[in-house]
Design a protein around this motif. Sequence first.
Motif, mmCIF file in Angstrom:
data_model
loop_
_atom_site.group_PDB
_atom_site.id
_atom_site.type_symbol
_atom_site.label_atom_id
_atom_site.label_comp_id
_atom_site.label_asym_id
_atom_site.label_seq_id
_atom_site.Cartn_x
_atom_site.Cartn_y
_atom_site.Cartn_z
ATOM 1 N N PHE A 209 0.824 -1.203 -0.118
ATOM 2 C CA PHE A 209 0.065 0.028 0.074
ATOM 3 C C PHE A 209 0.745 1.208 0.097
ATOM 4 N N MET A 210 0.548 2.387 -0.504
ATOM 5 C CA MET A 210 1.195 3.524 -0.624
ATOM 6 C C MET A 210 1.695 4.079 0.599
ATOM 7 N N HIS A 211 3.101 4.259 0.767
ATOM 8 C CA HIS A 211 3.650 5.165 1.653
ATOM 9 C C HIS A 211 3.881 6.238 1.134
ATOM 10 N N VAL A 212 3.262 7.263 1.424
ATOM 11 C CA VAL A 212 3.247 8.731 0.841
ATOM 12 C C VAL A 212 4.545 9.602 1.630
ATOM 13 N N LYS A 213 5.589 9.932 0.664
ATOM 14 C CA LYS A 213 6.448 10.834 1.234
ATOM 15 C C LYS A 213 5.653 11.971 1.866
ATOM 16 N N HIS A 214 6.435 12.273 2.869
ATOM 17 C CA HIS A 214 5.715 13.766 3.546
ATOM 18 C C HIS A 214 6.317 14.957 2.896
ATOM 19 N N VAL A 215 5.356 15.665 2.776
ATOM 20 C CA VAL A 215 5.488 17.098 2.118
ATOM 21 C C VAL A 215 5.275 18.319 3.248
ATOM 22 N N PRO A 216 5.972 18.940 3.634
ATOM 23 C CA PRO A 216 5.626 20.062 4.679
ATOM 24 C C PRO A 216 4.698 20.823 4.252
ATOM 25 N N LYS A 217 3.838 21.456 5.107
ATOM 26 C CA LYS A 217 2.734 22.364 4.562
ATOM 27 C C LYS A 217 3.270 23.604 4.053
ATOM 28 N N SER A 218 4.522 23.957 4.448
ATOM 29 C CA SER A 218 5.043 25.270 3.907
ATOM 30 C C SER A 218 5.473 25.067 2.426
ATOM 31 N N VAL A 219 5.988 23.733 2.058
ATOM 32 C CA VAL A 219 6.382 23.374 0.745
ATOM 33 C C VAL A 219 5.160 23.522 -0.045
ATOM 34 N N LYS A 220 4.055 22.699 0.443
ATOM 35 C CA LYS A 220 3.004 22.509 -0.499
ATOM 36 C C LYS A 220 2.156 24.069 -0.608
ATOM 37 N N ARG A 221 2.236 24.850 0.213
ATOM 38 C CA ARG A 221 1.646 26.071 -0.027
ATOM 39 C C ARG A 221 2.315 26.969 -0.968
ATOM 40 N N ARG A 222 3.511 26.860 -0.859
ATOM 41 C CA ARG A 222 4.568 27.647 -1.859
ATOM 42 C C ARG A 222 4.587 27.188 -3.399
ATOM 43 N N VAL A 223 4.441 25.643 -3.237
ATOM 44 C CA VAL A 223 4.278 25.540 -4.870
ATOM 45 C C VAL A 223 2.848 25.691 -5.459
ATOM 46 N N ILE A 224 1.687 25.630 -4.457
ATOM 47 C CA ILE A 224 0.593 25.938 -5.063
ATOM 48 C C ILE A 224 0.496 27.168 -5.472
ATOM 49 N N ARG A 225 0.922 27.992 -4.568
ATOM 50 C CA ARG A 225 0.930 29.829 -4.812
ATOM 51 C C ARG A 225 1.755 29.979 -6.214
ATOM 52 N N GLU A 226 2.913 29.437 -6.084
ATOM 53 C CA GLU A 226 3.806 29.863 -7.347
ATOM 54 C C GLU A 226 2.767 29.233 -8.470
ATOM 55 N N MET A 227 2.447 27.993 -8.525
ATOM 56 C CA MET A 227 1.398 27.597 -9.837
ATOM 57 C C MET A 227 0.459 28.832 -10.393
ATOM 58 N N TYR A 228 -0.280 29.371 -9.181
ATOM 59 C CA TYR A 228 -1.205 30.429 -9.638
ATOM 60 C C TYR A 228 -0.674 31.687 -9.950
ATOM 61 N N GLU A 229 0.429 31.964 -9.417
ATOM 62 C CA GLU A 229 1.120 33.384 -9.654
ATOM 63 C C GLU A 229 1.665 32.928 -11.199
ATOM 64 N N GLU A 230 2.076 31.871 -11.560
ATOM 65 C CA GLU A 230 2.631 31.733 -13.108
ATOM 66 C C GLU A 230 1.450 31.428 -13.950
ATOM 67 N N HIS A 231 0.208 30.972 -13.381
ATOM 68 C CA HIS A 231 -0.877 30.652 -14.209
ATOM 69 C C HIS A 231 -2.014 31.601 -13.745
ATOM 70 N N PRO A 232 -2.249 32.671 -13.726
ATOM 71 C CA PRO A 232 -3.321 33.507 -13.184
ATOM 72 C C PRO A 232 -4.631 33.061 -13.878
ATOM 73 N N ASN A 233 -4.604 32.516 -14.895
ATOM 74 C CA ASN A 233 -5.685 32.170 -15.597
ATOM 75 C C ASN A 233 -6.454 30.888 -15.125
ATOM 76 N N TYR A 234 -5.893 30.177 -14.098
ATOM 77 C CA TYR A 234 -6.486 29.001 -13.540
ATOM 78 C C TYR A 234 -7.577 29.341 -12.679
ATOM 79 N N GLU A 235 -8.689 28.574 -12.415
ATOM 80 C CA GLU A 235 -9.915 28.671 -12.017
ATOM 81 C C GLU A 235 -9.907 29.307 -10.660
#
Length: 282
Positions: A209-235
């Motif tokens: 079964f899946m052992h999912v690698k830990h992604v810190p919340k700070s990293v997750k928030r940063r990559v999500i924000r960068e995605m929307y900054e680079e692609h402001p047309n996303y919903e």
Amino acid sequence: LKPAELGESAFCGAPLLMSRAGSGKDGFAESLSNYQRQGFNNDDRGFINDEDRINCPFYFKIGSCRNGDRCNRMHSKPTSGQTILIPHMYPMIPDAMAVANDDEWDDETYARAQEHFENFYEEVFGELAKFGEIEDMIVLDNVSEHMLGNVYCKYYREEDAVKAAQDMTNRFYGSRLIQVEFTPVTDFRESRCRAFHETRCARGGQCNFMHVKHVPKSVKRRVIREMYEEHPNYERAKVILSGNPTSKKRKVEVALKQQTDLERRAKIAAWNQAHARGAPLP
């Protein structure tokens, strides 16, 4: 091969004349929308209660099976869907293997493994976000052959996942050839190992079964924000970049509804008095 440590992208797009992944053991391809989630339920220990004697429960639940093409049950591979799987993409360095195998390791070993993984996660997330709005991306910590380094990415829209699969296939990450396939996995929480994420898995890195690698919340928030900054047309870009006012509003409403102990007692007393008089509750 340590592309994530070099601080530069390890992607290249040299095309190769190679066939794409096949359709399934029986030769028939199915759309993800045709899958019916029946007969594959977990018990309290995280094992599958196998009620389907035709389809492979492990492939259906995690998109991968240790028996591969030798499995005596059907692996019906979807030809489209919101979730893509990139097998063996993450290069497990020795430090990461030691942690995943639960071998002897110290804080420095874990720190090196985690830093390498976070660099990889940010780079790959940013690359896959070019094709569409990502709902979630995970990397497995399992060390068994059929799950080692597997990357799953779920998009909000199916057409974005299709575009990612088409454009990423036959590219290279470092020296690794990328072969993308669609997977029946739609909810990563249902596919993960409960013991690993709640306490400790006795099967270690060899767990199926899946052992999912830990992604810190700070990293997750940063990559999500960068995605929307680079692609402001996303919903959802407007909501995220504006500071998520919906959540703030909800927190304010909850705070207003909170009462002190004395206020609650007074309100209950008023209800009791109204009930004794036969009057409507205030």
